[in-house]
Design a protein around this motif. Sequence first.
Motif, PDB file in Angstrom:
ATOM      1  N   ALA A   1       0.732  -1.219   0.045  1.00 18.62           N
ATOM      2  CA  ALA A   1      -0.057   0.009  -0.115  1.00 18.62           C
ATOM      3  C   ALA A   1       0.739   1.236   0.111  1.00 18.62           C
ATOM      4  N   VAL A   2       1.860   1.091   0.985  1.00 19.36           N
ATOM      5  CA  VAL A   2       2.721   2.439   0.940  1.00 19.36           C
ATOM      6  C   VAL A   2       3.424   2.755  -0.505  1.00 19.36           C
ATOM      7  N   TYR A   3       3.849   1.700  -1.256  1.00 25.56           N
ATOM      8  CA  TYR A   3       4.809   1.852  -2.343  1.00 25.56           C
ATOM      9  C   TYR A   3       3.657   2.099  -3.562  1.00 25.56           C
ATOM     10  N   LEU A   4       2.266   1.906  -3.409  1.00 25.66           N
ATOM     11  CA  LEU A   4       1.287   1.951  -4.400  1.00 25.66           C
ATOM     12  C   LEU A   4       0.955   3.454  -4.488  1.00 25.66           C
ATOM     13  N   ILE A   5       0.940   4.012  -3.169  1.00 26.70           N
ATOM     14  CA  ILE A   5       0.616   5.285  -3.057  1.00 26.70           C
ATOM     15  C   ILE A   5       1.837   6.356  -3.531  1.00 26.70           C
ATOM     16  N   SER A   6       2.872   5.814  -3.258  1.00 26.53           N
ATOM     17  CA  SER A   6       4.086   6.625  -3.611  1.00 26.53           C
ATOM     18  C   SER A   6       4.089   6.581  -5.207  1.00 26.53           C
ATOM     19  N   ASP A   7       3.906   5.625  -5.989  1.00 23.04           N
ATOM     20  CA  ASP A   7       3.782   5.336  -7.268  1.00 23.04           C
ATOM     21  C   ASP A   7       2.949   6.430  -7.973  1.00 23.04           C
ATOM     22  N   ALA A   8       1.873   6.588  -7.411  1.00 25.23           N
ATOM     23  CA  ALA A   8       0.924   7.723  -7.862  1.00 25.23           C
ATOM     24  C   ALA A   8       1.872   9.093  -7.929  1.00 25.23           C
ATOM     25  N   GLY A   9       2.636   9.277  -6.779  1.00 26.41           N
ATOM     26  CA  GLY A   9       3.210  10.544  -6.791  1.00 26.41           C
ATOM     27  C   GLY A   9       4.423  10.661  -7.689  1.00 26.41           C
ATOM     28  N   SER A  10       5.126   9.698  -8.061  1.00 23.34           N
ATOM     29  CA  SER A  10       6.159   9.821  -8.929  1.00 23.34           C
ATOM     30  C   SER A  10       5.547  10.249 -10.420  1.00 23.34           C
TER      31      SER A  10
END
Length: 432
Positions: free
Chosen positions: A276-285
Amino acid sequence: MTTVETAAFEEGKMTRRRWVICGLLFTAVVINYVDRQMLGVLKPFMSDEMGWSETDYADIVFYFQAAYAASYLLFGAFVDKVGAKIGYATAFAIWQLAHIAHAGASSLNQFFLVRVLLGIGEGGNFPGGVKAVTEWFPKKERALATGIFNAGANIGAVITPIAAPMIMLAYGWRAAFIITGVIGMLWIVAWLIMYRAPEKEAKVNAAELAHIRSDPEDSDRKVGWLTVVGKRETWAYATGKFLIDPVWWMLLFWLPDFFKKTFELDIPTFAGVLAAVYLISDAGSVAGGWLSSRLMKNGHSLNFSRKITMLICAVFTLPYFFIMQIDNLWLATIVVGLVAAAHQAFSANLYTLPGDVFPRSAVGSVIGIGGMLGGIGGMVMAKSVGQVLEAAGGYAPIFAVCGGIYLLAVLVIHLLTPKMAPARFPEIAAQA
């Protein structure tokens, strides 16, 4: 050639081969981060078997960072010399073989060795990737393209906590390195077959080539490594990397440990939280790259578009200051995901700076210098985190530092490149 591509040639429509190259880069970064994060994900379960203390693990990370920092610098110059195709393929082969070699390590010194080899190979990842983006995209699309391929880091970080524990439970932790490593080797075949300069690619028509080469720049100018070292623009990028990269390293290598210790998670929940953490950060990129590219397309200057985006991202990292006060697992997951997304959005724009202000022939060298500084910062972070955890027993001091570092980075970048204008090379003009 596909029917769509043939029609594009016949009708004069712009082909989109550059996005295929972006997809290849995205896939490589996914593999890169699977390899990089594997040990961090398995560390909570390997430490007892290996007999590692917090300091031992910090030393493993430190040696990786040291090799990564040195290699980043060398690969930056190497990629400028041999080009993105050979440079990236060389780096990929080294790091992938080193990743597989983890399966044979059984002592602390052996883990030091394989992590050093991994760091040497991974040091070529972003010099090669950003060089390829600079070759294939005009400035107005580079932040978006960089944001997309950099998003592979987060996909890799999502895959790893799901796949690694599953493989470990079924076959043991050594198999996790072998299976993922062998699968990853398939990428290098695709890269060597598909990548070439836009001018030499038959699937790029005149319209797309004109779009790629639309920036008024001297693409034939050769700029040496020693020349770029003395430029303020180089140090704007490098100092930004020195400040923010250690925060990302801390997340990669210690986030699994933070969640497991703070919330005492079982393996399925542990995997879901990290995913979940990295999926959210994916959107940020992707969002960070999209925002500055959109601002430029709407008529704003490159200087304004890049810096206002980085400033917004810096504001979104301020929740680091209260992460330790959150006692709800999923609220903590969302907040950590938010600050990770802000980092990736910031990073997508920072990575474009060398291509924004330097000729294409110098981009790899500048990326290498910045990556070396980022790696040195990561070394400092690795040693500091290990010592803080053993002395203070918690992450509060570490998160407090992370909370203010991005605003400082924006300030430094602005002071060193107030207009983000192209770097000037009067010494080269005088020689000519």
